[in-house]
Design a protein around this motif. Structure first.
Motif, PDB file in Angstrom:
ATOM      1  N   MET A   1       0.861  -1.170   0.000  1.00  0.00           N
ATOM      2  CA  MET A   1       0.000   0.000   0.000  1.00  0.00           C
ATOM      3  C   MET A   1       0.906   1.232   0.000  1.00  0.00           C
ATOM      4  O   MET A   1       1.853   1.315   0.771  1.00  0.00           O
ATOM      5  CB  MET A   1      -0.897  -0.023   1.240  1.00  0.00           C
ATOM      6  N   SER A   2       0.570   2.177  -0.836  1.00  0.00           N
ATOM      7  CA  SER A   2       1.391   3.383  -0.923  1.00  0.00           C
ATOM      8  C   SER A   2       1.111   4.304   0.265  1.00  0.00           C
ATOM      9  O   SER A   2       0.087   4.182   0.953  1.00  0.00           O
ATOM     10  CB  SER A   2       1.107   4.125  -2.227  1.00  0.00           C
ATOM     11  N   ALA A   3       2.020   5.226   0.472  1.00  0.00           N
ATOM     12  CA  ALA A   3       1.872   6.178   1.572  1.00  0.00           C
ATOM     13  C   ALA A   3       0.631   7.044   1.379  1.00  0.00           C
ATOM     14  O   ALA A   3      -0.068   7.372   2.343  1.00  0.00           O
ATOM     15  CB  ALA A   3       3.119   7.044   1.673  1.00  0.00           C
ATOM     16  N   LEU A   4       0.346   7.393   0.131  1.00  0.00           N
ATOM     17  CA  LEU A   4      -0.852   8.205  -0.140  1.00  0.00           C
ATOM     18  C   LEU A   4      -2.119   7.434   0.209  1.00  0.00           C
ATOM     19  O   LEU A   4      -3.071   7.998   0.765  1.00  0.00           O
ATOM     20  CB  LEU A   4      -0.878   8.645  -1.600  1.00  0.00           C
ATOM     21  N   GLN A   5      -2.132   6.150  -0.089  1.00  0.00           N
ATOM     22  CA  GLN A   5      -3.289   5.321   0.250  1.00  0.00           C
ATOM     23  C   GLN A   5      -3.433   5.200   1.769  1.00  0.00           C
ATOM     24  O   GLN A   5      -4.552   5.214   2.289  1.00  0.00           O
ATOM     25  CB  GLN A   5      -3.167   3.937  -0.371  1.00  0.00           C
ATOM     26  N   ARG A   6      -2.300   5.071   2.462  1.00  0.00           N
ATOM     27  CA  ARG A   6      -2.353   4.994   3.929  1.00  0.00           C
ATOM     28  C   ARG A   6      -2.931   6.282   4.504  1.00  0.00           C
ATOM     29  O   ARG A   6      -3.727   6.250   5.444  1.00  0.00           O
ATOM     30  CB  ARG A   6      -0.961   4.745   4.493  1.00  0.00           C
ATOM     31  N   ILE A   7      -2.540   7.424   3.943  1.00  0.00           N
ATOM     32  CA  ILE A   7      -3.085   8.707   4.416  1.00  0.00           C
ATOM     33  C   ILE A   7      -4.583   8.750   4.170  1.00  0.00           C
ATOM     34  O   ILE A   7      -5.354   9.149   5.051  1.00  0.00           O
ATOM     35  CB  ILE A   7      -2.371   9.896   3.739  1.00  0.00           C
ATOM     36  N   GLU A   8      -5.016   8.337   2.986  1.00  0.00           N
ATOM     37  CA  GLU A   8      -6.450   8.333   2.667  1.00  0.00           C
ATOM     38  C   GLU A   8      -7.226   7.421   3.615  1.00  0.00           C
ATOM     39  O   GLU A   8      -8.279   7.803   4.128  1.00  0.00           O
ATOM     40  CB  GLU A   8      -6.671   7.880   1.225  1.00  0.00           C
ATOM     41  N   GLN A   9      -6.718   6.213   3.829  1.00  0.00           N
ATOM     42  CA  GLN A   9      -7.414   5.263   4.703  1.00  0.00           C
ATOM     43  C   GLN A   9      -7.472   5.781   6.138  1.00  0.00           C
ATOM     44  O   GLN A   9      -8.499   5.664   6.808  1.00  0.00           O
ATOM     45  CB  GLN A   9      -6.734   3.905   4.669  1.00  0.00           C
ATOM     46  N   THR A  10      -6.377   6.342   6.595  1.00  0.00           N
ATOM     47  CA  THR A  10      -6.344   6.862   7.958  1.00  0.00           C
ATOM     48  C   THR A  10      -7.297   8.041   8.095  1.00  0.00           C
ATOM     49  O   THR A  10      -8.013   8.163   9.088  1.00  0.00           O
ATOM     50  CB  THR A  10      -4.906   7.279   8.340  1.00  0.00           C
ATOM     51  N   ARG A  11      -7.319   8.900   7.083  1.00  0.00           N
ATOM     52  CA  ARG A  11      -8.240  10.043   7.095  1.00  0.00           C
ATOM     53  C   ARG A  11      -9.689   9.569   7.147  1.00  0.00           C
ATOM     54  O   ARG A  11     -10.493  10.072   7.933  1.00  0.00           O
ATOM     55  CB  ARG A  11      -8.013  10.927   5.858  1.00  0.00           C
ATOM     56  N   CYS A  33      -1.842   8.809  11.791  1.00  0.00           N
ATOM     57  CA  CYS A  33      -1.879   9.798  10.721  1.00  0.00           C
ATOM     58  C   CYS A  33      -0.598  10.623  10.695  1.00  0.00           C
ATOM     59  O   CYS A  33      -0.021  10.874   9.628  1.00  0.00           O
ATOM     60  CB  CYS A  33      -3.087  10.699  10.927  1.00  0.00           C
ATOM     61  N   ARG A  34      -0.137  11.027  11.853  1.00  0.00           N
ATOM     62  CA  ARG A  34       1.115  11.785  11.935  1.00  0.00           C
ATOM     63  C   ARG A  34       2.281  10.956  11.396  1.00  0.00           C
ATOM     64  O   ARG A  34       3.150  11.474  10.691  1.00  0.00           O
ATOM     65  CB  ARG A  34       1.388  12.197  13.372  1.00  0.00           C
ATOM     66  N   ALA A  35       2.294   9.666  11.728  1.00  0.00           N
ATOM     67  CA  ALA A  35       3.362   8.787  11.247  1.00  0.00           C
ATOM     68  C   ALA A  35       3.312   8.650   9.724  1.00  0.00           C
ATOM     69  O   ALA A  35       4.367   8.655   9.062  1.00  0.00           O
ATOM     70  CB  ALA A  35       3.252   7.415  11.912  1.00  0.00           C
ATOM     71  N   CYS A  36       2.107   8.551   9.168  1.00  0.00           N
ATOM     72  CA  CYS A  36       1.963   8.453   7.713  1.00  0.00           C
ATOM     73  C   CYS A  36       2.500   9.701   7.028  1.00  0.00           C
ATOM     74  O   CYS A  36       3.243   9.617   6.051  1.00  0.00           O
ATOM     75  CB  CYS A  36       0.502   8.264   7.321  1.00  0.00           C
TER      76      CYS A  36
END
Length: 98
Positions: A1-11, A33-36
């Motif tokens: 999973m890309s970092a952008l996807q992780r940010i989206e999922q966390t958001r 979220c901060r870690a992402c």
């Protein structure tokens, strides 16, 4: 999973937790979220800057809304504590004249 996807999922998870007023989950997701975001900013990997900007702006919007919600919840607690205090004082006065 890309970092952008992780940010989206966390958001998205943060939005769901905010809707459910799940403060425990919000705290955990905030840390995640901060870690992402840190990992994206610190990594030298090529990232679509326009998409990253859009994701971070969306995330900022969620945090603004979260701030509004938490401020409102805190104010509601303050008002409730005032009512409890007034009721307690009224009970003391009642006991004096009983």
């Amino acid at each position: 999973m890309s970092a952008l996807q992780r940010i989206e999922q966390t958001r998205d998870a943060l939005v769901d937790a905010m809707a459910a007023e799940d403060w425990q989950a919000i705290g955990t997701l905030d840390i995640e979220c901060r870690a992402c975001v840190e990992s994206v900013l610190e990594s030298g990997a090529a990232v679509d800057e326009a998409q990253l900007r859009a994701n971070l702006e969306d995330l900022l919007g969620v945090y603004r809304k979260l701030l509004e919600v938490t401020t409102g919840a805190r104010q509601a607690i303050v008002e409730e504590m005032k009512q409890v205090s007034h009721a307690h004082n009224a009970a003391k006065v009642y006991q004096l004249f009983r």
